[in-house]
Design an enzyme around this catalytic site. Structure first.
Site, PDB file in Angstrom:
ATOM      1  N   CYS A   1    -164.399 -14.284 -69.504  1.00 51.58           N
ATOM      2  CA  CYS A   1    -164.598 -13.006 -68.814  1.00 51.58           C
ATOM      3  C   CYS A   1    -165.676 -12.186 -69.519  1.00 51.58           C
ATOM      4  O   CYS A   1    -165.573 -11.909 -70.721  1.00 51.58           O
ATOM      5  CB  CYS A   1    -163.283 -12.230 -68.773  1.00 51.58           C
ATOM      6  SG  CYS A   1    -163.478 -10.536 -68.205  1.00 51.58           S
TER       7      CYS A   1
ATOM      8  N   CYS B   1    -164.303  -8.979 -71.148  1.00 53.91           N
ATOM      9  CA  CYS B   1    -163.549  -9.278 -72.373  1.00 53.91           C
ATOM     10  C   CYS B   1    -164.506  -9.577 -73.526  1.00 53.91           C
ATOM     11  O   CYS B   1    -164.244  -9.189 -74.671  1.00 53.91           O
ATOM     12  CB  CYS B   1    -162.591 -10.437 -72.140  1.00 53.91           C
ATOM     13  SG  CYS B   1    -161.084  -9.990 -71.237  1.00 53.91           S
TER      14      CYS B   1
ATOM     15  N   ASP C   1    -173.750   0.769 -67.445  1.00 49.53           N
ATOM     16  CA  ASP C   1    -174.010  -0.383 -66.598  1.00 49.53           C
ATOM     17  C   ASP C   1    -175.406  -0.921 -66.907  1.00 49.53           C
ATOM     18  O   ASP C   1    -176.367  -0.170 -67.068  1.00 49.53           O
ATOM     19  CB  ASP C   1    -173.906   0.017 -65.122  1.00 49.53           C
ATOM     20  CG  ASP C   1    -173.772  -1.187 -64.204  1.00 49.53           C
ATOM     21  OD1 ASP C   1    -172.696  -1.354 -63.594  1.00 49.53           O
ATOM     22  OD2 ASP C   1    -174.745  -1.963 -64.098  1.00 49.53           O
TER      23      ASP C   1
ATOM     24  N   HIS D   1    -157.057  -7.538 -70.054  1.00 51.75           N
ATOM     25  CA  HIS D   1    -157.651  -8.199 -68.891  1.00 51.75           C
ATOM     26  C   HIS D   1    -156.725  -8.094 -67.683  1.00 51.75           C
ATOM     27  O   HIS D   1    -155.607  -8.607 -67.699  1.00 51.75           O
ATOM     28  CB  HIS D   1    -157.937  -9.678 -69.188  1.00 51.75           C
ATOM     29  CG  HIS D   1    -158.603 -10.368 -68.035  1.00 51.75           C
ATOM     30  ND1 HIS D   1    -159.963 -10.429 -67.880  1.00 51.75           N
ATOM     31  CD2 HIS D   1    -158.084 -10.994 -66.956  1.00 51.75           C
ATOM     32  CE1 HIS D   1    -160.259 -11.064 -66.771  1.00 51.75           C
ATOM     33  NE2 HIS D   1    -159.131 -11.433 -66.183  1.00 51.75           N
TER      34      HIS D   1
ATOM     35  N   ASN E   1    -164.335  -1.350 -57.135  1.00 55.93           N
ATOM     36  CA  ASN E   1    -164.557  -2.379 -56.109  1.00 55.93           C
ATOM     37  C   ASN E   1    -163.477  -3.445 -56.263  1.00 55.93           C
ATOM     38  O   ASN E   1    -163.185  -3.865 -57.386  1.00 55.93           O
ATOM     39  CB  ASN E   1    -165.937  -3.012 -56.269  1.00 55.93           C
ATOM     40  CG  ASN E   1    -167.058  -2.034 -55.985  1.00 55.93           C
ATOM     41  OD1 ASN E   1    -166.944  -1.205 -55.086  1.00 55.93           O
ATOM     42  ND2 ASN E   1    -168.137  -2.110 -56.740  1.00 55.93           N
TER      43      ASN E   1
ATOM     44  N   GLY F   1    -167.779  -5.913 -53.083  1.00 55.08           N
ATOM     45  CA  GLY F   1    -168.839  -6.027 -54.068  1.00 55.08           C
ATOM     46  C   GLY F   1    -168.381  -6.256 -55.492  1.00 55.08           C
ATOM     47  O   GLY F   1    -169.182  -6.134 -56.421  1.00 55.08           O
TER      48      GLY F   1
ATOM     49  N   HIS G   1    -162.566  -8.238 -63.900  1.00 60.19           N
ATOM     50  CA  HIS G   1    -161.802  -7.501 -64.919  1.00 60.19           C
ATOM     51  C   HIS G   1    -161.973  -6.055 -64.472  1.00 60.19           C
ATOM     52  O   HIS G   1    -163.108  -5.553 -64.455  1.00 60.19           O
ATOM     53  CB  HIS G   1    -162.402  -7.768 -66.304  1.00 60.19           C
ATOM     54  CG  HIS G   1    -161.730  -7.059 -67.444  1.00 60.19           C
ATOM     55  ND1 HIS G   1    -161.532  -7.671 -68.677  1.00 60.19           N
ATOM     56  CD2 HIS G   1    -161.262  -5.800 -67.572  1.00 60.19           C
ATOM     57  CE1 HIS G   1    -160.945  -6.816 -69.502  1.00 60.19           C
ATOM     58  NE2 HIS G   1    -160.773  -5.672 -68.856  1.00 60.19           N
TER      59      HIS G   1
ATOM     60  N   HIS H   1    -162.639  -2.352 -63.486  1.00 52.42           N
ATOM     61  CA  HIS H   1    -163.510  -1.368 -64.131  1.00 52.42           C
ATOM     62  C   HIS H   1    -163.767  -0.239 -63.146  1.00 52.42           C
ATOM     63  O   HIS H   1    -163.969  -0.466 -61.956  1.00 52.42           O
ATOM     64  CB  HIS H   1    -164.832  -2.006 -64.565  1.00 52.42           C
ATOM     65  CG  HIS H   1    -165.482  -2.849 -63.516  1.00 52.42           C
ATOM     66  ND1 HIS H   1    -165.049  -4.129 -63.227  1.00 52.42           N
ATOM     67  CD2 HIS H   1    -166.492  -2.589 -62.663  1.00 52.42           C
ATOM     68  CE1 HIS H   1    -165.780  -4.625 -62.262  1.00 52.42           C
ATOM     69  NE2 HIS H   1    -166.657  -3.713 -61.876  1.00 52.42           N
TER      70      HIS H   1
ATOM     71  N   HIS I   1    -166.284   2.511 -61.992  1.00 48.52           N
ATOM     72  CA  HIS I   1    -167.670   2.984 -62.049  1.00 48.52           C
ATOM     73  C   HIS I   1    -167.678   4.513 -62.040  1.00 48.52           C
ATOM     74  O   HIS I   1    -166.944   5.141 -61.264  1.00 48.52           O
ATOM     75  CB  HIS I   1    -168.442   2.532 -60.808  1.00 48.52           C
ATOM     76  CG  HIS I   1    -168.663   1.065 -60.664  1.00 48.52           C
ATOM     77  ND1 HIS I   1    -169.861   0.451 -60.952  1.00 48.52           N
ATOM     78  CD2 HIS I   1    -167.845   0.081 -60.230  1.00 48.52           C
ATOM     79  CE1 HIS I   1    -169.775  -0.846 -60.694  1.00 48.52           C
ATOM     80  NE2 HIS I   1    -168.550  -1.097 -60.257  1.00 48.52           N
TER      81      HIS I   1
HETATM   82  P1  5GP Z   1    -168.742  -4.794 -59.787  1.00 46.40           P
HETATM   83  O1  5GP Z   1    -169.863  -5.351 -58.960  1.00 46.40           O
HETATM   84  O2  5GP Z   1    -167.805  -5.909 -60.239  1.00 46.40           O
HETATM   85  O3  5GP Z   1    -168.008  -3.640 -59.161  1.00 46.40           O
HETATM   86  O4  5GP Z   1    -169.418  -4.179 -61.064  1.00 46.40           O
HETATM   87  C1  5GP Z   1    -169.866  -4.966 -62.126  1.00 46.40           C
HETATM   88  C2  5GP Z   1    -170.957  -4.185 -62.804  1.00 46.40           C
HETATM   89  O5  5GP Z   1    -171.204  -4.783 -64.052  1.00 46.40           O
HETATM   90  C3  5GP Z   1    -172.274  -4.192 -62.038  1.00 46.40           C
HETATM   91  O6  5GP Z   1    -172.649  -2.867 -61.690  1.00 46.40           O
HETATM   92  C4  5GP Z   1    -173.258  -4.840 -63.016  1.00 46.40           C
HETATM   93  O7  5GP Z   1    -174.540  -4.241 -63.006  1.00 46.40           O
HETATM   94  C5  5GP Z   1    -172.565  -4.661 -64.353  1.00 46.40           C
HETATM   95  N1  5GP Z   1    -172.876  -5.697 -65.324  1.00 46.40           N
HETATM   96  C6  5GP Z   1    -172.973  -7.035 -65.096  1.00 46.40           C
HETATM   97  N2  5GP Z   1    -173.251  -7.675 -66.229  1.00 46.40           N
HETATM   98  C7  5GP Z   1    -173.309  -6.735 -67.205  1.00 46.40           C
HETATM   99  C8  5GP Z   1    -173.564  -6.797 -68.615  1.00 46.40           C
HETATM  100  O8  5GP Z   1    -173.781  -7.858 -69.207  1.00 46.40           O
HETATM  101  N3  5GP Z   1    -173.574  -5.609 -69.287  1.00 46.40           N
HETATM  102  C9  5GP Z   1    -173.338  -4.411 -68.673  1.00 46.40           C
HETATM  103  N4  5GP Z   1    -173.371  -3.305 -69.428  1.00 46.40           N
HETATM  104  N5  5GP Z   1    -173.083  -4.320 -67.350  1.00 46.40           N
HETATM  105  C10 5GP Z   1    -173.075  -5.468 -66.627  1.00 46.40           C
HETATM  106 ZN    ZN Z   2    -161.532  -9.678 -69.014  1.00 41.35          ZN
END
Ligand code: 5GP
Ligand code: ZN
Length: 114
Positions: free
Chosen positions: A4, A7, A30, A46, A87, A93, A98, A100, A102
């Site tokens: 993950c 993680c 992000d 997790h 999300n 999206g 894991h 999170h 935003h």
């Molecule tokens: P999701 O699309 O799952 O709601 O959000 C995942 C977020 O993680 C995305 O906005 C993406 O830009 C961010 N993200 C993906 N990989 C990384 C990373 O390696 N480091 C950081 N800081 N953010 C990441």
């Molecule tokens: Zn995780």
């Protein structure tokens, strides 16, 4: 969860720009920000999606929103406004499985979102 991404960030195996850290959660910028402020608030434990939550996590999830308000306020957006988003699964999206929260701020945020 060894595979993950978040993680690994929590374990400091992958670097991130951390803005807040405590016993239960970590918040970092992000990597692909969609607004001038775009922070992800992640519980250390997790949990793959919102569908996996039970009443035992109610306080944990509530705390994520309180951290969001604190982070927005620290960056000067409490009065201007900010958006919090979870999300859940692919059509919404979710790309990292894991949970999170935003936190987005610093520009006009359209409604409804795409
Ligand atoms: P999701 O699309 O799952 O709601 O959000 C995942 C977020 O993680 C995305 O906005 C993406 O830009 C961010 N993200 C993906 N990989 C990384 C990373 O390696 N480091 C950081 N800081 N953010 C990441
Ligand atoms: Zn995780």
């Amino acid at each position: 969860m060894s595979d993950c991404l978040f993680c690994k960030i929590i374990a400091r195996q992958i670097p991130s720009a951390i803005v807040l850290e405590d016993d239960e959660a970590i918040a970092f910028r992000d990597i692909d920000p969609k607004a001038p402020l775009h922070v992800l608030i992640v519980p250390r434990r997790h949990i793959a999606t919102l569908n996996d939550l039970t009443p035992a996590e109610d306080a944990l999830v509530g705390g994520l929103f309180r951290r969001a308000a604190a982070i927005a306020g620290e960056h000067g957006y409490a009065e201007r406004g900010y958006r919090t988003v979870f999300n859940c699964n692919r059509e919404a999206g979710q790309s990292v499985f894991h949970i999170h929260l935003h936190v987005l701020a610093g520009r006009g945020l359209n409604w409804p979102p795409g």
